[in-house]
Motif scaffolding. Sequence first.
Motif, PDB file in Angstrom:
ATOM      1  N   GLU A 141       0.610  -1.439  -0.158  1.00  0.00           N
ATOM      2  CA  GLU A 141      -0.093   0.237  -0.322  1.00  0.00           C
ATOM      3  C   GLU A 141       0.800   1.336   0.437  1.00  0.00           C
ATOM      4  N   ARG A 206      -2.873   4.484   2.914  1.00  0.00           N
ATOM      5  CA  ARG A 206      -4.579   3.817   1.793  1.00  0.00           C
ATOM      6  C   ARG A 206      -5.874   3.786   2.773  1.00  0.00           C
ATOM      7  N   THR A 238      -8.429   5.438  -5.430  1.00  0.00           N
ATOM      8  CA  THR A 238      -8.942   5.083  -6.460  1.00  0.00           C
ATOM      9  C   THR A 238      -8.578   3.317  -6.107  1.00  0.00           C
ATOM     10  N   GLU A 239      -9.059   2.477  -6.684  1.00  0.00           N
ATOM     11  CA  GLU A 239      -9.178   1.284  -6.482  1.00  0.00           C
ATOM     12  C   GLU A 239      -9.622   0.713  -7.419  1.00  0.00           C
ATOM     13  N   ARG A 240      -8.884  -0.204  -8.792  1.00  0.00           N
ATOM     14  CA  ARG A 240      -8.552  -1.178  -9.887  1.00  0.00           C
ATOM     15  C   ARG A 240      -8.921  -2.846  -9.485  1.00  0.00           C
ATOM     16  N   GLN A 241     -10.270  -3.560  -9.506  1.00  0.00           N
ATOM     17  CA  GLN A 241     -10.631  -4.547  -8.639  1.00  0.00           C
ATOM     18  C   GLN A 241     -11.227  -5.460 -10.018  1.00  0.00           C
ATOM     19  N   VAL A 245     -16.692  -3.801  -5.673  1.00  0.00           N
ATOM     20  CA  VAL A 245     -16.778  -3.859  -3.812  1.00  0.00           C
ATOM     21  C   VAL A 245     -17.719  -3.250  -3.959  1.00  0.00           C
ATOM     22  N   TYR A 377      -7.013  -8.229  -4.252  1.00  0.00           N
ATOM     23  CA  TYR A 377      -8.630  -7.137  -3.621  1.00  0.00           C
ATOM     24  C   TYR A 377      -8.314  -5.646  -3.082  1.00  0.00           C
ATOM     25  N   PRO A 378      -9.342  -4.828  -2.550  1.00  0.00           N
ATOM     26  CA  PRO A 378      -8.886  -3.624  -2.704  1.00  0.00           C
ATOM     27  C   PRO A 378      -8.283  -3.854  -1.447  1.00  0.00           C
ATOM     28  N   THR A 379      -8.610  -2.361  -1.763  1.00  0.00           N
ATOM     29  CA  THR A 379      -8.108  -1.663   0.480  1.00  0.00           C
ATOM     30  C   THR A 379      -8.641  -2.574   1.227  1.00  0.00           C
ATOM     31  N   ARG A 382      -7.817  -6.460   1.481  1.00  0.00           N
ATOM     32  CA  ARG A 382      -6.495  -6.625   1.313  1.00  0.00           C
ATOM     33  C   ARG A 382      -6.157  -7.108   1.995  1.00  0.00           C
ATOM     34  N   ALA A 453     -11.989   1.352 -12.703  1.00  0.00           N
ATOM     35  CA  ALA A 453     -11.789   2.217 -11.378  1.00  0.00           C
ATOM     36  C   ALA A 453     -12.630   3.013 -10.597  1.00  0.00           C
TER      37      ALA A 453
END
Length: 458
Positions: A141, A206, A238-241, A245, A377-379, A382, A453
Amino acid sequence: MKKENDTPLDVQAFFNSQGFSGYQWLIFSLCFLVVLLDGFDTAAIGYIAPSLIGEWGVAKPALAPVLSAALFGLAAGALSAGPLADKFGRRAVLTASVLVFGLASLASSFSGSLDSLTVLRFVTGLGLGAAMPNAVTLTSEYCPDKQRAMLTNAMFCGFPLGAAFGGFLAAWMIPHWGWRSVLLLGGAVPVVLALLMLVALPESVRYMVAKGQPSERIRRVLARISATAATASSFVLTERQAGPVSGSGLALVLGRSHRIGSFMLWLAYFMGLVIFYALINWMPILLKDAGMDPHKAVLVAALFPLGGVGAVFCGWLMDRFNANRIIAIGYALTALSIYLIGQTVGHDGWLVVMVFVAGTLMNTAQSSMPALAAVFYPTQGRATGVAWMLGIGRFGGIAGSFLVAELAARSLGFDRIFTIVAIPGLIATAALIVKQWVHPQAPVGRSLRDPAAEPVAH
């Protein structure tokens, strides 16, 4: 006084735009030391096993409980620490876990029986299991996208290096001060490190953004990376999964968008640890039974985890090509090389070469798995995702320890034992192929400028 900027600062874009700062290297170094000591303490019991047989007069099959006790603790520690870290933060759980395994290892050095050593190894395992996934998550992170896999793998190389260093050190320490000195050292250093972490280790930025923690706290950490963050008034990530989510922690890990990928990660890591612990715990004994001098057997066995430094190159490949396929190839080559170890008995030169080659391939693939899980996995999930992969995988370590104990009890030959131990490498290969099929994955380090994202604001 600097005027605050009203435009929210995207923390991942901030990491991507900066060089890897001295403060990030400090975080990397502390996490590397945690994983180094994790590897040292995890492997220590295998290196002292021949001494336990000699001092306490126990049969080889009777060692299975003490060899696997830490693995049960590792599983329990990882499965519980991930959700705790997603709820309470990475820093607190990581620091506490290092202190636990340090104190427990210190206590183990004073054990007077196999039973007491087994109990204390379980407690040691609780701390070890909780430490590793949080070190991986925290490092990941703080990494730029284009270097995440390489840097995370480089940090995780501390584990095989610690395990290998433990073998070389044990081979020197045990003749001078006995097997207890190995556990004593493996306990004192983590206690000192935990105190250092209390002072120097920050929380994941994060995580703080995802949890809506005070902007001032986030700004203070980011300003130590670059002064350009000092004027930010709000933050976003910003998350990319693999999919949308929904929920956090275990609910996210087992949700529809991640479930099959999670199961395949668990299966691959499980099979990798069947191989790793079958060999790290039993190879000194197997080599000795095959006619090798006990001192030389420990040194040769120590070459197996040393090969994990190849994970840095694998991380570089993962940042540029398909990570699932890269690691799957590593597991397939692992299966071949483990089989070949069994064919080299009686030829010490070739045996040394094949142990090192097998260790390089196996540990490169296995050490790359946490980076693969961290990006999957997203934050919000994770730490749980990484921890559950590591935790479920630990049961593979338990299975590996008991597998070789059972094979040895059945008096199988050296070559047949290694042929059987090679099979899990093929299963791990298949698991990652399935993961790629269900969750097609671009290179790990690809930019987050992606229509899928999702921003998380603070």
